[in-house]
Enzyme design. Structure first.
Site, PDB file in Angstrom:
ATOM      1  N   HIS A  23      -8.920 -32.540   7.318  1.00 21.30           N
ATOM      2  CA  HIS A  23      -9.976 -31.515   7.444  1.00 21.30           C
ATOM      3  C   HIS A  23      -9.931 -30.922   8.853  1.00 21.30           C
ATOM      4  CE1 HIS A  23     -12.108 -31.959   3.670  1.00 21.30           C
ATOM      5  NE2 HIS A  23     -12.377 -33.231   3.852  1.00 21.30           N
TER       6      HIS A  23
ATOM      7  N   HIS B 280      -7.816 -38.695   6.221  1.00 17.69           N
ATOM      8  CA  HIS B 280      -8.525 -37.705   5.410  1.00 17.69           C
ATOM      9  C   HIS B 280      -9.280 -36.730   6.322  1.00 17.69           C
ATOM     10  CE1 HIS B 280     -10.819 -36.439   1.753  1.00 17.69           C
ATOM     11  NE2 HIS B 280     -11.724 -36.139   2.669  1.00 17.69           N
ATOM     12  N   GLU B 281     -10.080 -37.283   7.218  1.00 16.04           N
ATOM     13  CA  GLU B 281     -10.877 -36.413   8.091  1.00 16.04           C
ATOM     14  C   GLU B 281      -9.975 -35.635   9.051  1.00 16.04           C
ATOM     15  OE1 GLU B 281     -13.809 -35.881   7.160  1.00 16.04           O
ATOM     16  OE2 GLU B 281     -14.033 -37.639   5.858  1.00 16.04           O
TER      17      GLU B 281
ATOM     18  N   GLU C 248     -10.660 -29.532   1.026  1.00 13.26           N
ATOM     19  CA  GLU C 248     -10.331 -30.866   0.510  1.00 13.26           C
ATOM     20  C   GLU C 248      -8.830 -30.996   0.233  1.00 13.26           C
ATOM     21  OE1 GLU C 248     -12.585 -33.045   0.755  1.00 13.26           O
ATOM     22  OE2 GLU C 248     -11.984 -34.732  -0.510  1.00 13.26           O
TER      23      GLU C 248
HETATM   24 ZN    ZN Z   1     -13.083 -34.544   2.353  1.00 13.16          ZN
END
Ligand code: ZN
Length: 507
Positions: A273, A269-270, A299
């Site tokens: 980003h 997830h990170e 996101e």
């Molecule tokens: Zn996030």
């Protein structure tokens, strides 16, 4: 004449880039605070950060900057809103206009109330003391109403707040999209519950030594395309991603020795980003064209890598044999199919951050509805616990036994973040819509993932989304890239397809 506009533009850009230098210093201190800082260092760090924020706010509301931007907005440089100069002028002016609409006293009160609010929230949640939290909530919403009034709005005060996180998005549009999503999701979740099927979750709860999780997570992040020469990964309690400069993107993750999903999917997830940040044009760092569009688009990048890639069958065809080698004790007797099913378990639960890909959006919908009712005054603060329970019961079929696992579970409201939650669901919606088109244009992403090839997707995202920074608004970008306005359908097609197969649903 045009030469003098060029000069003014150069001055405005220099001004913005100098503010960005200060912001990057503030971010560096913030990163250190959350990863390294000893407890006793917190007080002086708070002073450093407050001092820097004050300087940054002063610069961003500098009248000289406003004069330059006013002049530039009328100049030929701004004529093409999608050129570098046109987009930078438009967005810098927008930021200036918004920053100067808030009276200094309100800015200070918002900031004081947010830090005090979080402090009280922590204690109230620990003690399950809703009445204590209610005071924070009432104060937050009183200040947010004042903030919305200061910004100004056409239809709803919520629009004014949403603009801070998802510029250009409006509550009327969002309500429609999220209602469509809710009407499709609630029956799907109910169908899954009624199927009586459940994966064996226990295989994810065996022993996964931290050092080996870290090795595996770094390997995955690097293979999907996060550049460790321009970034790092460290450990924190609450994972995040931040950029400290054009070539310095920091990720954090956390480890649970007895739950595989926490670190790996958190890291992916990170890293999603982080790859967005690394794909922004470095030569525009400190200017809007070098900056992310919105929280929702940000996101969409994290959710895409975490869910659409990381929880896909093809991804694990490539990575499962490696995972089985790295974690032989835990995975030797596990089939790739059982593993894939386990990481895609759908189960109504009380806590948003632990929710699966399908039920997650229902947690957001409820918060979105409650936020609007709180802001308009239709919902008195004292009625929040009962409204919360009612919504969980109707959307997910379960209700919390206490307020700590209910309306006090998230930090957002006490931190003054009202209008922020919907960006999580927007991220899920954008992600599926982008992914569907990428899959068509790149000729079958899943075959590529199976072979361990992720670079085409990353480059596609870079080309279509990252390199533009704030050139387009989120809604415009979605239409440009996918040819259609935002819709709940791609996400629902994805969920129905994948979960339909896993849970053997009819149709
Ligand atoms: Zn996030």
């Amino acid at each position: 004449m045009s030469q003098s506009y060029e000069r003014v533009y150069a001055q405005a850009c220099r001004h913005a880039r100098e503010s960005a230098l200060l912001s990057a210093c503030e971010s560096t201190l913030g990163w250190d605070e959350r990863t390294m800082l000893p407890v006793q260092g917190a007080e002086y760090r708070a002073e450093q950060m407050a001092y820097l924020s004050g300087l940054i706010h002063q610069r961003r509301t500098d009248r000289q900057l406003g004069d330059w931007l006013g002049e530039l907005a009328e100049s030929p440089l701004a004529a093409d809103p999608h050129s570098d100069a046109g987009a930078n002028i438009r967005q810098l002016k927008r930021n200036y206009d918004r920053a100067t609409k808030l009276p200094q006293s309100l800015v200070e009160e918002l900031s004081r109330s947010a830090s005090l609010g979080q402090h009280i929230w922590e204690q109230a949640r620990r003690d399950n003391d809703f009445p204590r939290f209610a005071g924070v909530l009432a104060k937050t919403y009183e200040l947010k109403r004042a903030q919305a009034d200061a910004y100004g709005y056409e239809d709803s005060p919520y629009d004014a707040l949403l603009e801070d996180y998802e510029p250009g998005e409006r509550v009327a549009h969002l309500t429609q999209v999220l209602a469509d999503l809710r009407d499709a999701l609630v029956p799907l979740v109910a169908q899954i519950a009624a199927s009586g099927r459940q994966p064996d979750q226990s295989i994810l709860r065996r022993s996964f030594p931290t050092a080996r999780q870290s090795e595996f997570g770094r390997k995955v992040a690097s293979e999907i395309g996060f550049d460790f020469r321009r970034g790092r990964i460290d450990v924190t309690a609450h994972p995040f991603c931040t950029s400290l400069g054009p070539h310095d993107t920091r990720l954090t993750t956390r480890y649970d020795e007895h739950f595989f999903s926490t670190a790996l999917f958190g890291t992916m997830h990170e890293a999603g980003h982080g790859m967005y940040e690394q794909g922004l044009p470095a030569d525009q760092f400190g200017l809007p064209v070098g900056d992310a569009i919105s929280l929702g688009i940000h996101e969409s990048q994290s959710r895409m890598w975490e869910n659409l890639v990381g929880r896909s069958e093809s991804f694990w065809r490539h990575f499962f044999p490696q995972a089985a080698r790295i974690f032989p004790e835990a995975l030797a007797d596990v089939s790739p199919e059982a593993f894939y099913y386990a990481i895609n378990d759908v189960q109504p639960s009380l806590i948003r951050v632990e929710a699966d890909e399908a039920t997650y959006n229902l947690h957001i919908l409820m918060r979105f509805e409650l936020e609007q009712a709180l802001l308009s005054g239709d919902l008195p603060v004292a009625d929040v616990p009962s409204a919360w329970r009612e919504k969980y019961k109707s959307y997910l079929g379960i209700e919390p036994e206490n307020d700590a696992d209910g309306s006090m579970q998230d930090v957002h409201w006490s931190a003054g973040l009202v209008g922020y939650f919907p960006t999580y669901s927007l991220g899920n919606l954008y992600a599926s819509q982008f992914f569907e088109i990428a899959d068509q244009e790149l000729g079958g992403l899943h075959q590529q993932f199976e072979r361990g090839e992720f670079v085409l997707l990353r480059e596609w995202l870079r080309d279509k989304i990252h390199r533009h920074g704030q050139r387009y608004k989120a809604g415009e970008l979605v239409e440009r890239v996918t040819g259609k306005p935002l819709s709940h359908e791609p996400l629902m097609r994805h969920l129905r397809g994948k979960l339909g197969r896993l849970y053997l649903l009819p149709g």
